[in-house]
Design an enzyme around this catalytic site. Sequence first.
Site, PDB file in Angstrom:
ATOM      1  N   LYS A 199     -60.755 -39.032   7.250  1.00  0.00           N
ATOM      2  CA  LYS A 199     -62.064 -38.535   7.695  1.00  0.00           C
ATOM      3  C   LYS A 199     -62.441 -39.141   9.042  1.00  0.00           C
ATOM      4  O   LYS A 199     -62.900 -38.434   9.944  1.00  0.00           O
ATOM      5  CB  LYS A 199     -63.113 -38.874   6.628  1.00  0.00           C
ATOM      6  CG  LYS A 199     -64.511 -38.362   6.938  1.00  0.00           C
ATOM      7  CD  LYS A 199     -65.312 -38.136   5.667  1.00  0.00           C
ATOM      8  CE  LYS A 199     -65.724 -39.413   4.986  1.00  0.00           C
ATOM      9  NZ  LYS A 199     -66.770 -40.166   5.726  1.00  0.00           N
ATOM     10  N   ASP A 201     -65.655 -48.789   2.265  1.00  0.00           N
ATOM     11  CA  ASP A 201     -65.883 -47.560   1.501  1.00  0.00           C
ATOM     12  C   ASP A 201     -65.265 -47.614   0.108  1.00  0.00           C
ATOM     13  O   ASP A 201     -65.452 -46.689  -0.686  1.00  0.00           O
ATOM     14  CB  ASP A 201     -65.317 -46.354   2.260  1.00  0.00           C
ATOM     15  CG  ASP A 201     -66.143 -46.038   3.505  1.00  0.00           C
ATOM     16  OD1 ASP A 201     -67.338 -46.404   3.540  1.00  0.00           O
ATOM     17  OD2 ASP A 201     -65.588 -45.437   4.446  1.00  0.00           O
ATOM     18  N   LYS A 258     -75.303 -46.864   2.921  1.00  0.00           N
ATOM     19  CA  LYS A 258     -74.284 -45.800   3.020  1.00  0.00           C
ATOM     20  C   LYS A 258     -74.911 -44.476   2.570  1.00  0.00           C
ATOM     21  O   LYS A 258     -76.130 -44.342   2.547  1.00  0.00           O
ATOM     22  CB  LYS A 258     -73.073 -46.175   2.171  1.00  0.00           C
ATOM     23  CG  LYS A 258     -72.345 -47.413   2.670  1.00  0.00           C
ATOM     24  CD  LYS A 258     -71.699 -47.170   4.003  1.00  0.00           C
ATOM     25  CE  LYS A 258     -71.006 -48.395   4.538  1.00  0.00           C
ATOM     26  NZ  LYS A 258     -70.517 -48.192   5.910  1.00  0.00           N
ATOM     27  N   ARG A 301     -75.108 -48.028  -2.455  1.00  0.00           N
ATOM     28  CA  ARG A 301     -73.929 -48.015  -3.341  1.00  0.00           C
ATOM     29  C   ARG A 301     -73.909 -49.178  -4.325  1.00  0.00           C
ATOM     30  O   ARG A 301     -73.275 -49.077  -5.383  1.00  0.00           O
ATOM     31  CB  ARG A 301     -72.634 -47.980  -2.503  1.00  0.00           C
ATOM     32  CG  ARG A 301     -72.410 -46.610  -1.901  1.00  0.00           C
ATOM     33  CD  ARG A 301     -71.150 -46.503  -1.090  1.00  0.00           C
ATOM     34  NE  ARG A 301     -70.910 -45.097  -0.737  1.00  0.00           N
ATOM     35  CZ  ARG A 301     -70.101 -44.690   0.217  1.00  0.00           C
ATOM     36  NH1 ARG A 301     -69.411 -45.561   0.928  1.00  0.00           N
ATOM     37  NH2 ARG A 301     -69.943 -43.395   0.452  1.00  0.00           N
TER      38      ARG A 301
HETATM   39  C1  S3P Z   1     -66.770 -45.034   9.528  1.00  0.00           C
HETATM   40  C2  S3P Z   1     -67.339 -46.282   9.509  1.00  0.00           C
HETATM   41  C3  S3P Z   1     -67.932 -46.891   8.302  1.00  0.00           C
HETATM   42  C4  S3P Z   1     -67.552 -46.153   7.038  1.00  0.00           C
HETATM   43  C5  S3P Z   1     -67.641 -44.661   7.200  1.00  0.00           C
HETATM   44  C6  S3P Z   1     -66.697 -44.199   8.307  1.00  0.00           C
HETATM   45  C7  S3P Z   1     -66.205 -44.516  10.780  1.00  0.00           C
HETATM   46  O1  S3P Z   1     -69.345 -46.871   8.437  1.00  0.00           O
HETATM   47  O2  S3P Z   1     -68.371 -46.564   5.973  1.00  0.00           O
HETATM   48  O3  S3P Z   1     -67.287 -43.993   6.009  1.00  0.00           O
HETATM   49  O4  S3P Z   1     -65.459 -43.516  10.744  1.00  0.00           O
HETATM   50  O5  S3P Z   1     -66.464 -45.122  11.831  1.00  0.00           O
HETATM   51  P1  S3P Z   1     -70.161 -48.061   9.157  1.00  0.00           P
HETATM   52  O6  S3P Z   1     -69.898 -47.984  10.602  1.00  0.00           O
HETATM   53  O7  S3P Z   1     -71.600 -47.775   8.814  1.00  0.00           O
HETATM   54  O8  S3P Z   1     -69.658 -49.322   8.525  1.00  0.00           O
END
Ligand code: S3P
Length: 448
Positions: A28, A327, A354, A358
């Site tokens: 993702k 995550d 989040k 969570r």
């Molecule tokens: C992500 C960073 C994370 C993660 C999210 C994806 C990213 O979030 O939890 O699912 O792709 O940069 P945070 O930057 O809030 O830690």
Amino acid sequence: MSSHGTPIPMTSHPCGPLNGVAEVPGDKSISHRSLILGALSVGETKISGLLEGEDVLDTAKAMRAFGAEVTDHGGGHWSVHGVGVGGFAEPEQVIDCGNSGTGVRLIIGAMATSQITATFTGDASLRGRPMGRITDPISEFGAASFGREGGRLPMTIVGAAEPVPVRYVVPMPSAQVKSAVLLAGLNAPGQTVVIEKEATRDHTERMLAGFGAEIAVEETEQGRVITLTGQPELQAQTIVVPRDPSSAAFPVCAALITKGSDVLVPGIGLNPTRAGLYTTLREMGADLVYENERVEGGEPVADLRAKYSPDMKGIAVPPERAASMIDEYPILSVVAAFATGQTVMDGVKELRVKESDRIDAMAVGLRANGITVDETEDSMIVHGLGSDGVPGGGIAASHLDHRIAMSFMCLGMGAQAGVHVDDGGPIATSFPIFEPLMAQLGAKLERA
Ligand code: S3P
């Protein structure tokens, strides 16, 4: 519930062994970045293996609204005809990022140093999440933001007319914030410096370098110092998106807790900034083996083989590992229920902001299924009941959070009684093939 749909109640019944090969979708984080960096490049970026989940599709729509030509060629093959750094057009409509914090925060960063105005919104989950962590740094570049109380969406961003480069120390471990600042820095003259005290996923740095930006990373006593030279001409790339280690966590963990299971999850990216869960599971005594370890597209990749592991033991997860598995705490808390002893997860307060809170969502849902959980603002402790001892039989609320929904679906597979989730719709944001893929392994999932 999808961002536009009605709730989809689901039940996961206890099942026999999970067996077979689980081909999970594309990463993702890398999928969002492929579309955004493709849109900021000159020429045609070709992407294969793109995650076609709702979050990423919303980012694709947004890139079209900012003027890029984004084409779906079918089968995970996409192309993006970019407009170049500084070339974003002003969108005519509100940008709806659905459920995606990554989408909205990265896109705000990417447009904040162009002289355009855009308004952003999202679903109820995203509208409740803090955006101050993004609007603070973009204001230093010269952008203005007008949001709701508490810095929430909907929010209008007025991009800086004459952006200045910044030096920004990221106040919390967040790859989204780091990435937003770097993307904003692309259209500022001179050098933008981002300092993170703890290393978070480094896809933005790696991909910016791949697209031809001048970017240097230095490990210092203050942390990782990232220096980006602004106003590069990014060159279109061909990107093969690796499979998502965060999605792989679900079939892997389901196999560990379901009697007799043996599941192969091939081609998983094991970038050290993402692989903390797998280290933790192995420390707990999981029968989890990396097969066929290799390097693909500059990233370490392996096939993960996970087998039923009745002898796992609870551990204290080192807090400094949190960013590399942020995550994965929801699904780890499920595995912890099937281990013996306590699993202590500390230094995890970011989990509270989040897609849902969570810590709270997991604690309440696990308790409803017979598991004792303690929580503080910054930690969660699960009291394991051993491989045969998890009652299940309860209802859990997913709070518009895909990972909460999938975690409770996995709980039901190894528990004594089925587990119900009030709404499995959010699963489509990141893992649209979760139900057929798990069913093909032997899971018994049912939509009520
Ligand atoms: C992500 C960073 C994370 C993660 C999210 C994806 C990213 O979030 O939890 O699912 O792709 O940069 P945070 O930057 O809030 O830690």
